[in-house]
Design a protein around this motif. Sequence first.
Motif, short mmCIF file in Angstrom:
data_model
loop_
_atom_site.label_atom_id
_atom_site.label_comp_id
_atom_site.label_asym_id
_atom_site.label_seq_id
_atom_site.Cartn_x
_atom_site.Cartn_y
_atom_site.Cartn_z
N THR A 123 0.85 -1.19 0.00
CA THR A 123 0.00 0.00 0.00
C THR A 123 0.89 1.24 0.00
O THR A 123 1.69 1.44 0.91
CB THR A 123 -0.91 0.02 1.24
N HIS A 124 0.74 2.08 -1.02
CA HIS A 124 1.62 3.24 -1.14
C HIS A 124 1.23 4.34 -0.16
O HIS A 124 2.10 4.94 0.49
CB HIS A 124 1.59 3.76 -2.58
N ASP A 125 -0.05 4.64 -0.04
CA ASP A 125 -0.51 5.69 0.88
C ASP A 125 -0.93 5.02 2.20
O ASP A 125 -2.10 4.69 2.42
CB ASP A 125 -1.68 6.47 0.27
N LYS A 126 0.04 4.84 3.06
CA LYS A 126 -0.21 4.11 4.30
C LYS A 126 -1.06 4.89 5.29
O LYS A 126 -1.83 4.32 6.07
CB LYS A 126 1.12 3.69 4.93
N LEU A 127 -0.94 6.20 5.28
CA LEU A 127 -1.77 7.03 6.16
C LEU A 127 -3.24 6.91 5.76
O LEU A 127 -4.12 6.79 6.61
CB LEU A 127 -1.31 8.48 6.13
N ARG A 128 -3.49 6.96 4.47
CA ARG A 128 -4.87 6.80 3.96
C ARG A 128 -5.43 5.44 4.36
O ARG A 128 -6.59 5.31 4.73
CB ARG A 128 -4.88 6.97 2.45
N LEU A 183 4.58 1.41 10.95
CA LEU A 183 6.04 1.30 11.15
C LEU A 183 6.83 2.19 10.19
O LEU A 183 7.71 2.95 10.63
CB LEU A 183 6.50 -0.15 11.05
N PRO A 184 6.55 2.14 8.86
CA PRO A 184 7.29 3.04 7.96
C PRO A 184 6.97 4.52 8.23
O PRO A 184 7.85 5.37 8.05
CB PRO A 184 6.79 2.63 6.56
N ILE A 185 5.75 4.81 8.66
CA ILE A 185 5.38 6.20 8.97
C ILE A 185 6.23 6.71 10.14
O ILE A 185 6.75 7.83 10.12
CB ILE A 185 3.88 6.31 9.28
N ILE A 186 6.35 5.87 11.17
CA ILE A 186 7.19 6.24 12.33
C ILE A 186 8.63 6.48 11.88
O ILE A 186 9.29 7.43 12.33
CB ILE A 186 7.14 5.13 13.41
N LYS A 187 9.09 5.65 10.98
CA LYS A 187 10.46 5.78 10.47
C LYS A 187 10.67 7.11 9.76
O LYS A 187 11.75 7.68 9.78
CB LYS A 187 10.72 4.61 9.50
N HIS A 188 9.58 7.63 9.15
CA HIS A 188 9.65 8.91 8.44
C HIS A 188 9.53 10.12 9.36
O HIS A 188 10.18 11.14 9.15
CB HIS A 188 8.54 8.98 7.39
N GLN A 228 2.96 16.03 4.12
CA GLN A 228 4.10 16.89 3.82
C GLN A 228 5.40 16.25 4.30
O GLN A 228 6.40 16.22 3.58
CB GLN A 228 3.92 18.26 4.49
N LYS A 229 5.38 15.72 5.53
CA LYS A 229 6.57 15.09 6.10
C LYS A 229 6.92 13.81 5.35
O LYS A 229 8.09 13.55 5.03
CB LYS A 229 6.32 14.78 7.59
N LEU A 230 5.91 13.00 5.04
CA LEU A 230 6.14 11.74 4.34
C LEU A 230 6.65 11.98 2.93
O LEU A 230 7.49 11.24 2.43
CB LEU A 230 4.84 10.92 4.29
N LYS A 231 6.18 13.04 2.28
CA LYS A 231 6.61 13.36 0.93
C LYS A 231 8.09 13.74 0.90
O LYS A 231 8.85 13.29 0.05
CB LYS A 231 5.77 14.52 0.38
N SER A 287 17.17 -1.83 10.00
CA SER A 287 17.99 -2.74 9.19
C SER A 287 17.25 -3.31 7.98
O SER A 287 17.86 -3.96 7.13
CB SER A 287 18.51 -3.90 10.05
N VAL A 288 15.94 -3.07 7.90
CA VAL A 288 15.13 -3.61 6.81
C VAL A 288 14.59 -2.45 5.97
O VAL A 288 14.18 -1.42 6.51
CB VAL A 288 13.96 -4.46 7.36
N THR A 289 14.60 -2.62 4.66
CA THR A 289 14.08 -1.57 3.78
C THR A 289 12.58 -1.39 3.99
O THR A 289 11.88 -2.33 4.37
CB THR A 289 14.33 -1.91 2.30
N GLU A 290 12.11 -0.19 3.69
CA GLU A 290 10.72 0.15 3.97
C GLU A 290 9.74 -0.77 3.25
O GLU A 290 8.68 -1.10 3.77
CB GLU A 290 10.48 1.61 3.55
#
Length: 414
Positions: free
Chosen positions: A69-74, A126-131, A198-201, A353-356
């Motif tokens: 899923t590309h838009d994880k926030l959505r 998880l990826p959102i937190i990483k961003h 904005q932050k994720l972009k 250590s793992v890619t998004e």
Amino acid sequence: MLLLRRNKLLRRLTLSQFIELLGAAFFNIALLVYASQTSNPKLATTVVVIANTLPTILQIGLGYIADKTHDKLRLMILTRIIQAILYSILTILFGLTTNDWLLFSFIIFINVASDLLSGLTSLAALPIIKHIVPSQDLLAARSLQVSVMSLVNVIGQVIGVTLLTFLDNNFLYFSLFNALLFLISGIVLIVSRLQFNQKLKVTSHQNATSTLPEARFWVSMQINRRIIQSNKKLLHILFLFTLLNLLVGSIDGLISLTLLKYPSIYIKNYGFSLSIVNTMLAIGLVSGSFFTNDFLKRIKLNMLIIILLLFLTLLSLNLVLSPSIYVIVMSFFGIGYTLGKISPRVSTYVMTSVTEKQLGQIAGFMNTLVTLSVPLGQLIFLTIANSVSLNSAWISMVVPSMLLILYTLSYKAA
């Protein structure tokens, strides 16, 4: 707490997750209460217990969906709205249906669907937190979230039962209240969606080089297997963390049987003693993950694992040689506190250590493995306790603990 004050987006995300987890905890306990009121409470309760484990077992598939899923926030916002709709439908069903088994079937379906959606959003987060969190603050952020999850597990069911009692076991109003919780959880994210995007972009732009080609589910699983196998430290951590949960997940059932055998060590009575022991484990878990700047801050992960195993060994030997309720309480708190340190570190290592594009799947795989290890451990040690003796079960706990200590001491890479 300072991190929450400084980072507005993490504060909003954590608040949304807290409300969602509270709603899930509320209804899980309400489901057990409803099961106890059916014409066959034993069967209904068994179905509830099995149904509650299903979403975690399916975390590998949920991780795949989250990663694709590309838009994880959505995705997170939509799942909150769907959960609110599901519990609104359930509210209507409570008003229309009087057949307890028909209604029970709908409740199970909706609750499992809601838990699956919750699992999906937790992996998508998880990826959102990483961003939104700087790399140097990731451990503090994950520690905070583990403490929030642990806190919800401690207070959620108590508040849920209290609320249900206050409503005189009116499941219609309780379901409606649950729908509102999920809706509020979604609104918290909607209000901050512009700032999140904005932050994720910006961060996605910076990390654009670390993309992987799209792959089908089974192909993706093979890629994940190769990633884990090629990362020796990740494989080491996964092996240790799974066995730790197998051992720690078994002590709850064993201590219940052990306290029955030794009424002389009770504080007041059996029920009160058992509740104190389990509460100390929960308090330790919350405290360990919440207090990030304590004396264990600079201790390496391997040493933390050894400390936990030593607490487990102390507990086991105490119960074999000379049972003491105070040693039991201290050991349970120590196990919980140390585990509260280990879990965020494991999660943070996986995140860094793992890619998004593989993060959700590998995190989901770990969650599934850990979840399956708990009933396996309970089966092994409770079988020994019932077929041989309780002392044999606790001695059987000491043996793998000591072997894991030796293995961890011999491991040089961590």
